[in-house]
Design a protein around this motif. Structure first.
Motif, PDB file in Angstrom:
ATOM      1  N   MET A   1       0.809  -1.375  -0.025  1.00  0.00           N
ATOM      2  CA  MET A   1      -0.220   0.236   0.105  1.00  0.00           C
ATOM      3  C   MET A   1       0.989   1.229  -0.265  1.00  0.00           C
ATOM      4  SD  MET A   1      -3.034   0.492   0.185  1.00  0.00           S
ATOM      5  CE  MET A   1      -4.808   0.776   0.471  1.00  0.00           C
ATOM      6  N   LYS A   2       2.155   1.283   0.992  1.00  0.00           N
ATOM      7  CA  LYS A   2       2.705   2.623   0.640  1.00  0.00           C
ATOM      8  C   LYS A   2       3.627   2.622  -0.478  1.00  0.00           C
ATOM      9  CE  LYS A   2       4.681   1.590   4.845  1.00  0.00           C
ATOM     10  NZ  LYS A   2       5.323   1.832   6.669  1.00  0.00           N
ATOM     11  N   ILE A   3       4.043   1.826  -1.758  1.00  0.00           N
ATOM     12  CA  ILE A   3       3.948   2.144  -2.270  1.00  0.00           C
ATOM     13  C   ILE A   3       3.058   1.913  -3.710  1.00  0.00           C
ATOM     14  CG2 ILE A   3       5.552   0.868  -4.568  1.00  0.00           C
ATOM     15  CD1 ILE A   3       7.808  -0.699  -2.650  1.00  0.00           C
ATOM     16  N   LEU A   4       1.543   1.760  -3.665  1.00  0.00           N
ATOM     17  CA  LEU A   4       0.857   2.093  -4.648  1.00  0.00           C
ATOM     18  C   LEU A   4       0.569   3.287  -4.574  1.00  0.00           C
ATOM     19  CD1 LEU A   4      -0.989  -1.564  -4.557  1.00  0.00           C
ATOM     20  CD2 LEU A   4       0.302  -0.620  -6.178  1.00  0.00           C
ATOM     21  N   THR A   5       0.235   4.229  -3.623  1.00  0.00           N
ATOM     22  CA  THR A   5      -0.292   5.120  -3.159  1.00  0.00           C
ATOM     23  C   THR A   5       0.207   6.252  -4.236  1.00  0.00           C
ATOM     24  OG1 THR A   5      -0.934   4.226  -1.073  1.00  0.00           O
ATOM     25  CG2 THR A   5      -1.653   6.617  -1.898  1.00  0.00           C
ATOM     26  N   PRO A   6       1.670   6.505  -3.966  1.00  0.00           N
ATOM     27  CA  PRO A   6       2.464   7.421  -4.431  1.00  0.00           C
ATOM     28  C   PRO A   6       2.226   6.893  -6.117  1.00  0.00           C
ATOM     29  CG  PRO A   6       3.487   7.070  -3.325  1.00  0.00           C
ATOM     30  CD  PRO A   6       2.414   5.469  -2.994  1.00  0.00           C
ATOM     31  N   LEU A   7       2.570   5.600  -6.882  1.00  0.00           N
ATOM     32  CA  LEU A   7       2.472   4.838  -7.714  1.00  0.00           C
ATOM     33  C   LEU A   7       1.239   5.325  -8.906  1.00  0.00           C
ATOM     34  CD1 LEU A   7       3.710   3.802 -10.103  1.00  0.00           C
ATOM     35  CD2 LEU A   7       2.207   1.051  -8.841  1.00  0.00           C
ATOM     36  N   PHE A   8       0.285   5.171  -8.072  1.00  0.00           N
ATOM     37  CA  PHE A   8      -1.284   5.514  -8.108  1.00  0.00           C
ATOM     38  C   PHE A   8      -1.375   7.161  -8.348  1.00  0.00           C
ATOM     39  CE2 PHE A   8      -3.253   1.622  -6.953  1.00  0.00           C
ATOM     40  CZ  PHE A   8      -2.814   0.909  -8.210  1.00  0.00           C
ATOM     41  N   SER A   9      -0.786   7.815  -7.617  1.00  0.00           N
ATOM     42  CA  SER A   9      -1.014   9.189  -8.425  1.00  0.00           C
ATOM     43  C   SER A   9       0.266   9.872  -9.365  1.00  0.00           C
ATOM     44  CB  SER A   9      -0.754  10.744  -6.575  1.00  0.00           C
ATOM     45  OG  SER A   9      -1.539   9.574  -5.198  1.00  0.00           O
ATOM     46  N   LEU A  10       1.379   9.313  -9.167  1.00  0.00           N
ATOM     47  CA  LEU A  10       1.695   9.344 -10.597  1.00  0.00           C
ATOM     48  C   LEU A  10       1.772   9.193 -11.655  1.00  0.00           C
ATOM     49  CD1 LEU A  10       5.898   8.846  -8.789  1.00  0.00           C
ATOM     50  CD2 LEU A  10       4.871  11.294  -9.821  1.00  0.00           C
ATOM     51  N   ILE A  11       0.555   8.073 -11.985  1.00  0.00           N
ATOM     52  CA  ILE A  11       0.418   7.965 -13.092  1.00  0.00           C
ATOM     53  C   ILE A  11      -0.782   9.010 -13.239  1.00  0.00           C
ATOM     54  CG2 ILE A  11      -1.336   5.765 -14.162  1.00  0.00           C
ATOM     55  CD1 ILE A  11       0.625   4.039 -12.546  1.00  0.00           C
ATOM     56  N   ALA A  12      -1.434   9.497 -12.272  1.00  0.00           N
ATOM     57  CA  ALA A  12      -2.641  10.354 -13.318  1.00  0.00           C
ATOM     58  C   ALA A  12      -2.092  11.499 -13.180  1.00  0.00           C
ATOM     59  CB  ALA A  12      -3.382   9.992 -11.013  1.00  0.00           C
ATOM     60  N   LEU A  13      -1.049  11.784 -12.407  1.00  0.00           N
ATOM     61  CA  LEU A  13      -0.176  13.523 -12.745  1.00  0.00           C
ATOM     62  C   LEU A  13       0.509  12.798 -14.013  1.00  0.00           C
ATOM     63  CD1 LEU A  13       0.273  16.541 -12.136  1.00  0.00           C
ATOM     64  CD2 LEU A  13       2.914  14.740 -11.442  1.00  0.00           C
ATOM     65  N   GLY A  14       0.724  11.988 -14.669  1.00  0.00           N
ATOM     66  CA  GLY A  14       1.430  11.767 -16.056  1.00  0.00           C
ATOM     67  C   GLY A  14       0.377  12.015 -16.985  1.00  0.00           C
ATOM     68  N   LEU A  15      -1.247  11.201 -16.638  1.00  0.00           N
ATOM     69  CA  LEU A  15      -2.279  11.264 -17.609  1.00  0.00           C
ATOM     70  C   LEU A  15      -2.856  13.124 -17.234  1.00  0.00           C
ATOM     71  CD1 LEU A  15      -4.339   8.153 -17.026  1.00  0.00           C
ATOM     72  CD2 LEU A  15      -3.413   8.581 -18.219  1.00  0.00           C
ATOM     73  N   ILE A  16      -2.560  13.740 -17.062  1.00  0.00           N
ATOM     74  CA  ILE A  16      -3.270  14.820 -17.210  1.00  0.00           C
ATOM     75  C   ILE A  16      -2.017  15.359 -17.682  1.00  0.00           C
ATOM     76  CG2 ILE A  16      -3.298  17.237 -15.219  1.00  0.00           C
ATOM     77  CD1 ILE A  16      -4.005  14.999 -13.008  1.00  0.00           C
ATOM     78  N   ILE A  17      -0.780  15.544 -17.765  1.00  0.00           N
ATOM     79  CA  ILE A  17       0.039  15.691 -18.542  1.00  0.00           C
ATOM     80  C   ILE A  17       0.137  15.691 -19.841  1.00  0.00           C
ATOM     81  CG2 ILE A  17       2.442  16.485 -18.543  1.00  0.00           C
ATOM     82  CD1 ILE A  17       2.860  15.698 -16.052  1.00  0.00           C
ATOM     83  N   PHE A  18      -0.350  14.455 -20.117  1.00  0.00           N
ATOM     84  CA  PHE A  18      -0.509  13.660 -21.233  1.00  0.00           C
ATOM     85  C   PHE A  18      -1.810  14.580 -21.819  1.00  0.00           C
ATOM     86  CE2 PHE A  18      -2.314  10.677 -24.208  1.00  0.00           C
ATOM     87  CZ  PHE A  18      -1.524  11.038 -25.428  1.00  0.00           C
ATOM     88  N   ASN A  19      -2.891  14.612 -21.721  1.00  0.00           N
ATOM     89  CA  ASN A  19      -4.500  15.085 -21.814  1.00  0.00           C
ATOM     90  C   ASN A  19      -4.121  16.394 -21.659  1.00  0.00           C
ATOM     91  OD1 ASN A  19      -5.670  11.988 -22.360  1.00  0.00           O
ATOM     92  ND2 ASN A  19      -5.359  12.493 -20.041  1.00  0.00           N
ATOM     93  N   ALA A  20      -3.380  17.643 -20.933  1.00  0.00           N
ATOM     94  CA  ALA A  20      -3.088  18.604 -21.426  1.00  0.00           C
ATOM     95  C   ALA A  20      -3.210  19.150 -22.324  1.00  0.00           C
ATOM     96  CB  ALA A  20      -2.883  19.323 -20.123  1.00  0.00           C
ATOM     97  N   THR A  21      -1.924  17.966 -23.195  1.00  0.00           N
ATOM     98  CA  THR A  21      -1.415  18.881 -24.331  1.00  0.00           C
ATOM     99  C   THR A  21      -2.325  18.775 -25.623  1.00  0.00           C
ATOM    100  OG1 THR A  21      -0.853  16.439 -24.921  1.00  0.00           O
ATOM    101  CG2 THR A  21       0.841  18.039 -23.823  1.00  0.00           C
ATOM    102  N   LYS A  22      -3.098  17.317 -25.097  1.00  0.00           N
ATOM    103  CA  LYS A  22      -4.788  16.980 -26.263  1.00  0.00           C
ATOM    104  C   LYS A  22      -5.484  17.760 -26.098  1.00  0.00           C
ATOM    105  CE  LYS A  22      -2.406  13.052 -27.804  1.00  0.00           C
ATOM    106  NZ  LYS A  22      -2.024  12.872 -28.903  1.00  0.00           N
ATOM    107  N   VAL A  23      -5.767  18.890 -25.471  1.00  0.00           N
ATOM    108  CA  VAL A  23      -7.362  19.820 -25.206  1.00  0.00           C
ATOM    109  C   VAL A  23      -6.651  21.027 -26.364  1.00  0.00           C
ATOM    110  CG1 VAL A  23      -8.111  21.002 -23.708  1.00  0.00           C
ATOM    111  CG2 VAL A  23      -7.389  19.402 -22.851  1.00  0.00           C
ATOM    112  N   ASP A  24      -7.598  21.242 -26.914  1.00  0.00           N
ATOM    113  CA  ASP A  24      -7.731  22.354 -28.254  1.00  0.00           C
ATOM    114  C   ASP A  24      -8.308  23.443 -26.914  1.00  0.00           C
ATOM    115  OD1 ASP A  24      -7.674  24.155 -30.107  1.00  0.00           O
ATOM    116  OD2 ASP A  24      -9.388  23.365 -31.178  1.00  0.00           O
ATOM    117  N   PHE A  25      -7.618  24.292 -26.888  1.00  0.00           N
ATOM    118  CA  PHE A  25      -7.872  25.117 -26.091  1.00  0.00           C
ATOM    119  C   PHE A  25      -9.312  27.048 -26.974  1.00  0.00           C
ATOM    120  CE2 PHE A  25      -4.391  24.066 -23.661  1.00  0.00           C
ATOM    121  CZ  PHE A  25      -4.823  23.386 -21.960  1.00  0.00           C
ATOM    122  N   ASP A  26      -8.655  26.463 -27.727  1.00  0.00           N
ATOM    123  CA  ASP A  26     -10.362  27.147 -28.824  1.00  0.00           C
ATOM    124  C   ASP A  26     -11.425  26.161 -28.897  1.00  0.00           C
ATOM    125  OD1 ASP A  26      -7.731  28.573 -28.947  1.00  0.00           O
ATOM    126  OD2 ASP A  26      -7.578  28.078 -31.673  1.00  0.00           O
TER     127      ASP A  26
END
Length: 67
Positions: A1-26
């Motif tokens: 559990m000590k490893i999974l919590t930060p791992l899931f958070s890092l994966i989620a942060l990576g998804l946020i960064i990746f998907n922020a590049t896919k957003v067309d702000f127009d």
């Protein structure tokens, strides 16, 4: 559990960064931008849940130390 919590958070942060590049702000609510925004919101929810879980575990540990 000590490893999974930060791992899931890092994966989620990576998804946020990746998907922020896919957003067309127009036009953020058309096409793939909508999917990217939904994924960003879901990733933010995951990070929030991992923070709640972490705080919950700390509270549980402190109550066990008192007894």
């Amino acid at each position: 559990m000590k490893i999974l919590t930060p791992l899931f958070s890092l994966i989620a942060l990576g998804l946020i960064i990746f998907n922020a590049t896919k957003v067309d702000f127009d036009a953020p609510f058309k096409g793939e931008s909508t999917i990217a925004l939904i994924t960003i919101m879901a990733s933010l929810c995951v990070i929030l849940m991992m923070l709640i879980l972490s705080v919950s575990k700390r509270i549980e540990q402190k109550t066990k130390e008192r007894n």
